[in-house]
Design a protein around this motif. Sequence first.
Motif, PDB file in Angstrom:
ATOM      1  N   LEU A 123       9.546  -5.941  36.939  1.00  0.00           N
ATOM      2  CA  LEU A 123      10.042  -7.011  36.064  1.00  0.00           C
ATOM      3  C   LEU A 123       9.772  -6.698  34.606  1.00  0.00           C
ATOM      4  N   ALA A 124       8.576  -6.202  34.314  1.00  0.00           N
ATOM      5  CA  ALA A 124       8.209  -5.890  32.938  1.00  0.00           C
ATOM      6  C   ALA A 124       9.148  -4.836  32.357  1.00  0.00           C
ATOM      7  N   MET A 125       9.456  -3.801  33.142  1.00  0.00           N
ATOM      8  CA  MET A 125      10.355  -2.757  32.647  1.00  0.00           C
ATOM      9  C   MET A 125      11.761  -3.313  32.424  1.00  0.00           C
ATOM     10  N   LEU A 126      12.237  -4.124  33.372  1.00  0.00           N
ATOM     11  CA  LEU A 126      13.583  -4.697  33.255  1.00  0.00           C
ATOM     12  C   LEU A 126      13.697  -5.551  31.990  1.00  0.00           C
ATOM     13  N   LEU A 127      12.710  -6.421  31.750  1.00  0.00           N
ATOM     14  CA  LEU A 127      12.774  -7.320  30.591  1.00  0.00           C
ATOM     15  C   LEU A 127      12.545  -6.567  29.286  1.00  0.00           C
ATOM     16  N   ALA A 128      11.701  -5.532  29.301  1.00  0.00           N
ATOM     17  CA  ALA A 128      11.494  -4.735  28.091  1.00  0.00           C
ATOM     18  C   ALA A 128      12.766  -3.997  27.712  1.00  0.00           C
ATOM     19  N   ASP A 129      13.503  -3.507  28.726  1.00  0.00           N
ATOM     20  CA  ASP A 129      14.800  -2.875  28.439  1.00  0.00           C
ATOM     21  C   ASP A 129      15.764  -3.881  27.829  1.00  0.00           C
ATOM     22  N   GLU A 130      15.761  -5.119  28.351  1.00  0.00           N
ATOM     23  CA  GLU A 130      16.717  -6.129  27.905  1.00  0.00           C
ATOM     24  C   GLU A 130      16.368  -6.671  26.520  1.00  0.00           C
ATOM     25  N   LEU A 131      15.083  -6.921  26.258  1.00  0.00           N
ATOM     26  CA  LEU A 131      14.668  -7.569  25.008  1.00  0.00           C
ATOM     27  C   LEU A 131      14.264  -6.586  23.912  1.00  0.00           C
ATOM     28  N   TYR A 136       9.786  -8.288  23.639  1.00  0.00           N
ATOM     29  CA  TYR A 136       9.147  -8.490  24.944  1.00  0.00           C
ATOM     30  C   TYR A 136       7.685  -8.888  24.766  1.00  0.00           C
ATOM     31  N   LEU A 137       6.969  -8.164  23.912  1.00  0.00           N
ATOM     32  CA  LEU A 137       5.540  -8.448  23.721  1.00  0.00           C
ATOM     33  C   LEU A 137       5.315  -9.833  23.131  1.00  0.00           C
ATOM     34  N   LYS A 138       6.264 -10.337  22.339  1.00  0.00           N
ATOM     35  CA  LYS A 138       6.117 -11.652  21.720  1.00  0.00           C
ATOM     36  C   LYS A 138       6.485 -12.783  22.677  1.00  0.00           C
ATOM     37  N   GLN A 139       7.429 -12.559  23.590  1.00  0.00           N
ATOM     38  CA  GLN A 139       8.013 -13.656  24.356  1.00  0.00           C
ATOM     39  C   GLN A 139       7.574 -13.760  25.815  1.00  0.00           C
ATOM     40  N   VAL A 140       7.222 -12.653  26.475  1.00  0.00           N
ATOM     41  CA  VAL A 140       7.158 -12.639  27.944  1.00  0.00           C
ATOM     42  C   VAL A 140       5.711 -12.731  28.432  1.00  0.00           C
ATOM     43  N   LYS A 141       5.503 -13.584  29.433  1.00  0.00           N
ATOM     44  CA  LYS A 141       4.271 -13.621  30.210  1.00  0.00           C
ATOM     45  C   LYS A 141       4.664 -13.557  31.690  1.00  0.00           C
ATOM     46  N   ILE A 142       4.073 -12.621  32.425  1.00  0.00           N
ATOM     47  CA  ILE A 142       4.344 -12.478  33.850  1.00  0.00           C
ATOM     48  C   ILE A 142       3.063 -12.805  34.611  1.00  0.00           C
ATOM     49  N   TYR A 143       3.133 -13.822  35.461  1.00  0.00           N
ATOM     50  CA  TYR A 143       1.995 -14.211  36.301  1.00  0.00           C
ATOM     51  C   TYR A 143       2.210 -13.615  37.689  1.00  0.00           C
ATOM     52  N   ALA A 144       1.302 -12.758  38.114  1.00  0.00           N
ATOM     53  CA  ALA A 144       1.439 -12.060  39.398  1.00  0.00           C
ATOM     54  C   ALA A 144       0.295 -12.500  40.309  1.00  0.00           C
ATOM     55  N   THR A 145       0.629 -13.067  41.477  1.00  0.00           N
ATOM     56  CA  THR A 145      -0.412 -13.640  42.351  1.00  0.00           C
ATOM     57  C   THR A 145      -0.286 -13.111  43.771  1.00  0.00           C
ATOM     58  N   TYR A 176       7.673   4.124  30.180  1.00  0.00           N
ATOM     59  CA  TYR A 176       6.710   3.080  30.536  1.00  0.00           C
ATOM     60  C   TYR A 176       5.461   3.577  31.260  1.00  0.00           C
ATOM     61  N   PHE A 177       5.349   4.883  31.508  1.00  0.00           N
ATOM     62  CA  PHE A 177       4.161   5.384  32.207  1.00  0.00           C
ATOM     63  C   PHE A 177       3.547   6.548  31.431  1.00  0.00           C
ATOM     64  N   GLU A 178       2.225   6.651  31.500  1.00  0.00           N
ATOM     65  CA  GLU A 178       1.487   7.721  30.853  1.00  0.00           C
ATOM     66  C   GLU A 178       0.785   8.556  31.918  1.00  0.00           C
ATOM     67  N   ARG A 187       2.075   1.469  30.873  1.00  0.00           N
ATOM     68  CA  ARG A 187       1.719   1.353  29.447  1.00  0.00           C
ATOM     69  C   ARG A 187       0.732   0.211  29.205  1.00  0.00           C
ATOM     70  N   PRO A 188      -0.408   0.472  28.536  1.00  0.00           N
ATOM     71  CA  PRO A 188      -1.419  -0.580  28.346  1.00  0.00           C
ATOM     72  C   PRO A 188      -0.905  -1.793  27.577  1.00  0.00           C
ATOM     73  N   ASP A 189      -0.041  -1.612  26.542  1.00  0.00           N
ATOM     74  CA  ASP A 189       0.411  -2.775  25.773  1.00  0.00           C
ATOM     75  C   ASP A 189       1.280  -3.690  26.634  1.00  0.00           C
ATOM     76  N   LEU A 190       2.134  -3.121  27.493  1.00  0.00           N
ATOM     77  CA  LEU A 190       2.935  -3.955  28.394  1.00  0.00           C
ATOM     78  C   LEU A 190       2.087  -4.489  29.547  1.00  0.00           C
ATOM     79  N   ARG A 191       1.082  -3.709  29.956  1.00  0.00           N
ATOM     80  CA  ARG A 191       0.208  -4.167  31.055  1.00  0.00           C
ATOM     81  C   ARG A 191      -0.489  -5.479  30.694  1.00  0.00           C
ATOM     82  N   ARG A 192      -0.814  -5.675  29.423  1.00  0.00           N
ATOM     83  CA  ARG A 192      -1.530  -6.886  29.018  1.00  0.00           C
ATOM     84  C   ARG A 192      -0.674  -8.139  29.132  1.00  0.00           C
ATOM     85  N   THR A 193       0.635  -8.000  29.275  1.00  0.00           N
ATOM     86  CA  THR A 193       1.500  -9.174  29.442  1.00  0.00           C
ATOM     87  C   THR A 193       1.588  -9.622  30.898  1.00  0.00           C
TER      88      THR A 193
END
Length: 613
Positions: A123-131, A136-145, A176-178, A187-193
């Motif tokens: 999801l993070a990759m899909l939305l980062a591509d779109e936004l 993406y970093l300003k707008q998106v929060k993903i809750y994974a449970t 998106y991967f290191e 990626r750590p910056d996207l991982r924090r979302t």
Amino acid sequence: MTNEPTEPDDAFEDLLAYLRESRGFDFGGYKRSSLLRRIQHRMSQVGITSHQAYLDLLQVDPQEFTALFNTILINVTSFFRDTDAWDRLRTEVVPALLAERSPGDPLRIWSTGCSTGQEPYSLAMLLADELGIDNYLKQVKIYATDVDDEALAQARQASYGDSDLAGVPDEQRAAYFEQRGDRLVFRPDLRRTVIFGRNDLVQDAPISRVDLLLCRNTLMYFNAETQQRVLNRFHFALVPRGVLFLGRAEMLLGRSRLFEPVDLKQRIFRRLAHRSTPIGRTGSEPAEPSGLPDRLHEQAFAASPIAQLVVGVDDNLVLLSDQAATLFGLSRRDLGRPIRELEVSYQPLSLRSHLDQVVAERKPIRISEVEYNRPGGVAHWFEVHLNPVVDGTELLGISVVFHDVSTTRALRLEVDRVNRQLETTNAELQSTNEELETTNEELQSTVEELETTNEELQSTNEELETMNEELQSTNDELQIINEAVRERSTELNDVNDFLEAVMTAFTSGVIVVDTELQVLAWNAAAQELWGVRRDEAEGRHLLNLDVGLPSEVLRPLLRSALAPAGTPREARIDSVNRRGRSITVRLLCSALLGPDGGQRGVLLVMETVAPGN
């Protein structure tokens, strides 16, 4: 050969009750046949045939819980699983969601049953591509449970092998991967979302105000009643026109009145606006028009955002809000049961004594600072109000309202902490100001001392310049002296070479000792005569050398030569040479005088003579 699962028995129900009470896992909503089959599969792996024996194993071996839950909760996942569904999400669903919102509006996503994290990271990759990354970093929060703590721990690491990323296109893998060793890390910056946490869809409260909710191939494990309860929670969690994305195995929603299909084939649905049915109702039961006021009252009470119970004067549970049911693990089946039989009667606080007090006094009671630790380690704080429900003078029951003050309490504690921190900071600041004043005074004094030192250094520098000139003059003199010393050294070397040649030319043995009888010189003839090398003899006491010169003969000769008026002395000595042959040695012992006539030592000259000469 695999045996078919037997019918559930009392021991099986006891096993489920133990799992619920000891670990907070309530599998009551799971399909009995699937649940029974998986538990028996695990039992066969450890060689146990009865549910009671397996319950005994769980009580003595806590590690077995992990293996059992991994068997029941099959964590099968991958990046962009079911490519066609994700393509539809990327090309139509996500653009439509964004078009319905103003630019910059936050976007909240909930990925349930996230397992080891591939789905939320997809999801993070899909939305980062779109936004774009910045938006993406300003707008998106993903809750994974998930309910599997071990899977969540892996997901938080965001570290995968090459085989795990088989479904990720090369451009997204590069973006998106290191690479870290033999692993690929998101990626750590996207991982924090992406926020991971434990959540049981059956027992725990849902995350609210969600724009997109993913629950893929999870509902199929639940029975029809539990599925409807979970769907009610999803309906509550989603914003109006929010999107629900299910897996291919989920077929129930085609007939649900809570959602409308966007793409039935890909299991993508949109939330309908009306309120979900209360817990315990399937949503398919027809309602009689004549019961509308009662149903409206019941629905309104159930829809209350506050956790509330109503207990009758007969001590039975009469009414139950959805929030209370979700919070305390209750259901509509508990209505009419004595409150003392329910877990809520003794936690988060002992209700029975307070209920008795309200009945006796007919006065409201308020209890503050009530802590409730939910399964999974989530703590809530409540202010509990117990109010008598009366009709005139008749007591009909007691209303119990749980006001969640966790946020208020946390804010108050945070304010208290900040105030204490400010007080400490002010005291430290005052102390720092005083230290700065002292430091300024010391600095002023230091500056004055440095000025004085600078003057002294200037004077010292002038003295050093004068000294340098003197040293230069001295150095010139030393060079002259050094040259003279070199010339004298050359002369001495020549003299030494000459003396060495003279000593070597003697065919007789020559020994020179000082006044302390230490050997100063020992020529080659002496070495040939006595078998002692020059380096072995020089520097040693003559009388301590193991040669063929008896000390009782030598000592008087040497003493006579060292006397103030010493005269040369001669003696014949019978001895043994280095080859062990008997020889006769003529020994001449004379004083060695310096230029001033002073005694410098003794010169001994030795030669062999034929017997009788």
